[in-house]
Design a protein around this motif. Structure first.
Motif, PDB file in Angstrom:
ATOM      1  N   PRO A 124     -14.415   4.073  -9.776  1.00 41.10           N
ATOM      2  CA  PRO A 124     -14.796   3.648  -8.331  1.00 41.10           C
ATOM      3  C   PRO A 124     -15.823   1.854  -9.093  1.00 41.10           C
ATOM      4  O   PRO A 124     -15.992   1.340  -8.390  1.00 41.10           O
ATOM      5  N   ASP A 129     -10.329  -0.715  -4.144  1.00 37.75           N
ATOM      6  CA  ASP A 129      -9.430  -0.261  -3.866  1.00 37.75           C
ATOM      7  C   ASP A 129      -9.417  -0.459  -2.146  1.00 37.75           C
ATOM      8  O   ASP A 129      -8.773   0.925  -1.889  1.00 37.75           O
ATOM      9  N   ASP A 130      -9.502  -1.086  -1.636  1.00 37.50           N
ATOM     10  CA  ASP A 130      -9.462  -0.997   0.170  1.00 37.50           C
ATOM     11  C   ASP A 130      -8.562  -0.837   1.159  1.00 37.50           C
ATOM     12  O   ASP A 130      -8.308  -0.285   1.641  1.00 37.50           O
ATOM     13  N   THR A 131      -7.477  -1.351  -0.201  1.00 39.13           N
ATOM     14  CA  THR A 131      -5.918  -1.523   0.801  1.00 39.13           C
ATOM     15  C   THR A 131      -5.062  -1.058  -0.391  1.00 39.13           C
ATOM     16  O   THR A 131      -4.933  -1.241  -1.365  1.00 39.13           O
ATOM     17  N   GLN A 134      -3.902  -3.824  -3.151  1.00 43.59           N
ATOM     18  CA  GLN A 134      -5.347  -3.367  -3.937  1.00 43.59           C
ATOM     19  C   GLN A 134      -4.969  -2.164  -4.700  1.00 43.59           C
ATOM     20  O   GLN A 134      -5.002  -1.808  -6.193  1.00 43.59           O
ATOM     21  N   ARG A 135      -4.577  -0.971  -3.808  1.00 40.37           N
ATOM     22  CA  ARG A 135      -4.341   0.327  -4.921  1.00 40.37           C
ATOM     23  C   ARG A 135      -3.308   0.329  -5.605  1.00 40.37           C
ATOM     24  O   ARG A 135      -3.435   0.899  -6.548  1.00 40.37           O
ATOM     25  N   TYR A 203      -3.656   8.879  -3.750  1.00 44.89           N
ATOM     26  CA  TYR A 203      -4.336   8.036  -4.154  1.00 44.89           C
ATOM     27  C   TYR A 203      -3.931   6.236  -3.625  1.00 44.89           C
ATOM     28  O   TYR A 203      -4.893   6.006  -2.467  1.00 44.89           O
ATOM     29  N   SER A 206      -5.453   7.344   0.397  1.00 39.42           N
ATOM     30  CA  SER A 206      -7.109   7.582   0.571  1.00 39.42           C
ATOM     31  C   SER A 206      -7.621   6.734  -0.348  1.00 39.42           C
ATOM     32  O   SER A 206      -7.845   5.514  -0.218  1.00 39.42           O
ATOM     33  N   ASP A 207      -8.442   7.117  -1.917  1.00 38.86           N
ATOM     34  CA  ASP A 207      -8.969   6.252  -2.308  1.00 38.86           C
ATOM     35  C   ASP A 207      -9.321   7.349  -4.365  1.00 38.86           C
ATOM     36  O   ASP A 207      -8.162   8.262  -4.000  1.00 38.86           O
ATOM     37  N   GLN A 208      -9.865   7.222  -4.829  1.00 39.84           N
ATOM     38  CA  GLN A 208     -10.216   7.132  -5.921  1.00 39.84           C
ATOM     39  C   GLN A 208     -10.163   8.713  -5.578  1.00 39.84           C
ATOM     40  O   GLN A 208     -10.958   9.669  -6.789  1.00 39.84           O
TER      41      GLN A 208
END
Length: 297
Positions: A124, A129-131, A134-135, A203, A206-208
């Motif tokens: 992080p 990686d908000d979109t 980006q991910r 991933y 959501s996020d990391q």
């Protein structure tokens, strides 16, 4: 259905009928004109007829059939599995459980630190990686920078005692059965395939900061349940238990789960389940999968 035999009414076919049903073959025995008439599925008629002849003439085989039926009919057999299996018998599964416990200890159940950052899907501190776009870039970055372990290691992260205990219980309960009955290679295939796909899927949603072995657990549920129905009963996961797991999966998509259980890795669960169902289409040499193989012991 096709008629395969007429037998005297005093010949006991109870164990034979139950044995055939255990192997997912439809069978019906009715009394007609003073004899027992046996009907089975057309596709299995020749095989069942051959086995019935052996059952009628071979006392040793008849004893084997009865023993198998009695063994498979013991109440709570599947529930007792994990209590009679030793770690040395399923050392790959036992090793994964040990790794999860060690990771939980050194990360304080995912509280933070450099080890946690090293095991998450992305660091992080180094990525944005908000979109979804980006991910996707982060996924390519993991590949180009050689950080391939990040596709797998989130499975070893857990964030509460309930989280890790729940996952480890089911991992041992199902994973040990797969490893012992179908071999370490089959279990590792399920583990690697489902862990990587469910981590990527989660991933992207959501996020990391996610983790857990639940994607693999759902894969094992899907694999064991569907394999028994695709080929022959090997794992005997009860339908009621599978329905409960599906209900738990659906519950994760409700607000109730977030409020009372905590945020659940819904994409990991769903993709894990689908991964297991897909892998269950592959026969296992050690499992003696097809009904015809089973009906020629």
């Amino acid at each position: 259905m096709q008629k395969i035999a007429e037998l005297p009414v005093d010949e006991d076919l109870r164990f034979f009928v139950r044995w055939i049903i255990l192997h997912r073959v439809s069978i019906r025995v009715v009394e007609e004109r003073g004899v027992q008439v046996v009907y089975v599925d057309n596709s299995m008629a020749r095989d069942v007829q051959s086995v019935l002849m052996r059952y009628s003439t071979d006392p040793e085989f008849r004893t084997t059939v009865r023993s198998e039926v009695e063994h498979k009919s013991r109440p709570l057999e599947i529930a007792k599995w994990h209590t009679v299996t030793r770690p040395a018998q399923a050392w790959v599964v036992a090793g994964l459980i040990a790794i999860c416990a060690f990771v939980a200890l050194i990360t304080s159940l995912g509280s933070g630190g450099p080890v946690l950052r090293a095991l998450t899907f992305a660091d992080p501190f180094h990525v944005v990686d908000d979109t979804i776009r980006q991910r996707l870039d982060v996924i390519l970055l993991n590949i180009t920078e050689g950080q391939l372990w990040r596709f797998l290691t989130p499975a070893f992260l857990h964030f509460s005692m309930m989280h890790i205990l729940f996952n480890m219980m089911w991992l041992w309960y199902l994973g040990a059965m797969v490893e012992i009955k179908q071999g370490r290679q089959r279990f590792l295939l399920i583990f690697m395939f489902s862990a990587i796909l469910s981590n990527i899927g989660q991933y992207l949603e959501s996020d990391q900061l996610f983790g857990g072995m639940s994607g693999v657990v759902y894969a094992l549920f899907g694999y064991c349940w569907f394999y028994d129905r695709r080929f022959r009963p090997v794992f005997r996961v009860p339908d009621g238990l599978f329905i409960f797991i599906i209900g738990w999966l659906l519950l994760g998509y409700t607000g109730w789960a977030d409020a009372y259980v905590g945020k659940m890795a819904n994409s990991a669960h769903l993709i894990g389940l689908l991964s297991g169902l897909l892998l269950a289409l592959l026969p296992s040499r050690r499992g003696q999968d097809s009904e015809q193989q089973l009906l020629h012991p």
